[in-house]
Design an enzyme around this catalytic site. Sequence first.
Site, PDB file in Angstrom:
ATOM      1  CB  SER A  89      17.578 -12.916  -1.908  1.00 21.28           C
ATOM      2  OG  SER A  89      18.006 -14.277  -1.725  1.00 21.28           O
ATOM      3  CB  THR A 192      23.923 -11.006   0.599  1.00 17.53           C
ATOM      4  OG1 THR A 192      22.839  -9.931   0.530  1.00 17.53           O
ATOM      5  CG2 THR A 192      25.026 -10.561  -0.621  1.00 17.53           C
ATOM      6  CB  THR A 210      22.790  -8.804  -2.788  1.00 15.41           C
ATOM      7  OG1 THR A 210      22.152  -9.182  -2.345  1.00 15.41           O
ATOM      8  CG2 THR A 210      23.724  -7.073  -2.988  1.00 15.41           C
ATOM      9  NE  ARG A 220      20.009  -0.585   0.554  1.00 14.08           N
ATOM     10  CZ  ARG A 220      20.479  -1.706   0.459  1.00 14.08           C
ATOM     11  NH1 ARG A 220      20.700  -3.018  -0.120  1.00 14.08           N
ATOM     12  NH2 ARG A 220      20.631  -1.908   1.762  1.00 14.08           N
ATOM     13  CB  VAL A 221      24.335   1.429  -3.399  1.00 21.01           C
ATOM     14  CG1 VAL A 221      25.363   0.242  -3.316  1.00 21.01           C
ATOM     15  CG2 VAL A 221      24.138   1.611  -5.177  1.00 21.01           C
ATOM     16  N   GLY A 222      23.730  -1.528  -1.802  1.00 21.77           N
ATOM     17  CA  GLY A 222      23.687  -1.941   0.281  1.00 21.77           C
ATOM     18  C   GLY A 222      25.517  -1.734  -0.149  1.00 21.77           C
ATOM     19  CG  ASP A 223      25.873  -4.999   3.198  1.00 20.32           C
ATOM     20  OD1 ASP A 223      25.116  -5.246   2.568  1.00 20.32           O
ATOM     21  OD2 ASP A 223      26.983  -5.778   3.408  1.00 20.32           O
ATOM     22  CB  THR A 243      24.528 -11.401   4.299  1.00 22.12           C
ATOM     23  OG1 THR A 243      23.415 -11.663   3.908  1.00 22.12           O
ATOM     24  CG2 THR A 243      24.369 -12.147   6.008  1.00 22.12           C
ATOM     25  N   GLY A 244      22.511  -9.156   5.528  1.00 21.47           N
ATOM     26  CA  GLY A 244      21.918  -8.092   6.427  1.00 21.47           C
ATOM     27  C   GLY A 244      21.560  -6.299   5.679  1.00 21.47           C
ATOM     28  N   GLY A 246      21.810  -3.783   4.627  1.00 22.80           N
ATOM     29  CA  GLY A 246      23.767  -2.977   4.306  1.00 22.80           C
ATOM     30  C   GLY A 246      23.838  -2.107   5.170  1.00 22.80           C
TER      31      GLY A 246
HETATM   32  N1  ASP Z   1      23.420  -6.941   2.649  1.00 22.13           N
HETATM   33  C1  ASP Z   1      22.192  -6.691   1.599  1.00 22.13           C
HETATM   34  C2  ASP Z   1      21.721  -5.393   0.984  1.00 22.13           C
HETATM   35  O1  ASP Z   1      21.551  -4.324   1.909  1.00 22.13           O
HETATM   36  C3  ASP Z   1      21.161  -7.681   1.772  1.00 22.13           C
HETATM   37  C4  ASP Z   1      21.415  -8.723   2.325  1.00 22.13           C
HETATM   38  O2  ASP Z   1      22.594  -9.196   2.623  1.00 22.13           O
HETATM   39  O3  ASP Z   1      20.344  -9.758   2.862  1.00 22.13           O
HETATM   40  O4  ASP Z   1      21.660  -4.999   0.090  1.00 22.13           O
END
Ligand code: ASP
Length: 333
Positions: A89, A192, A210, A220-223, A243-244, A246
């Site tokens: 990840s 992450t 991450t 796609r761009v996350g948090d 984490t999680g 985004g």
């Molecule tokens: N926060 C990350 C994202 O959304 C993914 C993760 O932490 O699992 O890209």
Amino acid sequence: MANRRSFIKQSIVVGAAALFPFKLTKGITDQPNASDFNTFQSGPLVVSTWKHGLAANEAAMKVLKSGGTALDAVEQGVWVPEADPEVNSVGLGGLPDAEGNVTLDACIMAPDGNAGSVAYLQHILHPVSVARRVMEKTPHLILAGEGALKFALDNGFEKVNLLTEYSKAEWKKWKASGARYAPTANWENHDTIGLLAIGTAGEIAGACTTSGMAFKHPGRVGDSPIIGAGLFVDNKVGAATATGEGEAVLKTLGTFLIVEFMRNGMHPQQACEAAIQRLTESVRIHDNMQVGYLAVNKAGDIGAFSLRKGFQFAVFQNGENTLIDATYLLEWK
Ligand code: ASP
């Protein structure tokens, strides 16, 4: 829904009118809260997300113990999972997007409030170091995609193949399974890495890196590369990382919110819980959603909380590096 709402009410006493007295959520699980680990006296502290945080903490603490800064420590700490092909990840070996490309998001934030970030970067082993270079060598905050890659190559970073045989096979399996587009956070692979450090001079820095959600939509761009979402540091107050899912973190600017809660007097544990509470009020919570927050304040107090069971974080403090199960709000359905 009614049940969940009342459960939330019992579990967390937050909300505008009822910030104090704050009830910690010991009743939710038998696990101790992160706040039980607040034995900070003096000296460096490193905390990070997930099991792979243990090895990252080791590397970061080594930097601090040998006189390095918190900024060097967070960068070099997250190098470990970035370079580890077994961590699916982050960085090398990260699960690819829906087209089989490994794309990386990362950011770093310094005690002086400066920050740098890269989004949707491909082919670079240490995106966090490109983010640091963006911070130090450009007037910009975020570089994305092709431009970020060009910047990295122009600055001496090497182009590498980040797709391991394992990740490629997982992607092929996903495609063969009918490839229904349903990106998921990589729970079983520990997600992450967000790492926060307090240096020997008491300065705070953070980094977050991450490969994002497995099999996500291209582009796609996350948090994680967004300051205030995946990471926020305010050297006067504290720092937080996420984490999680985004998208959920982004919609509530979770880590900025946590630092603001701490600025207004909350303990990091209270602040993480209040940010999860905010999530439940502001975002549609679906059955597969997970979000985890981790925070420290200037005094070295620690907090962590997640929407659902399973979030773990690593704390290196007073000579011990420990993996801790975060307390959480909801059981998985
Ligand atoms: N926060 C990350 C994202 O959304 C993914 C993760 O932490 O699992 O890209």
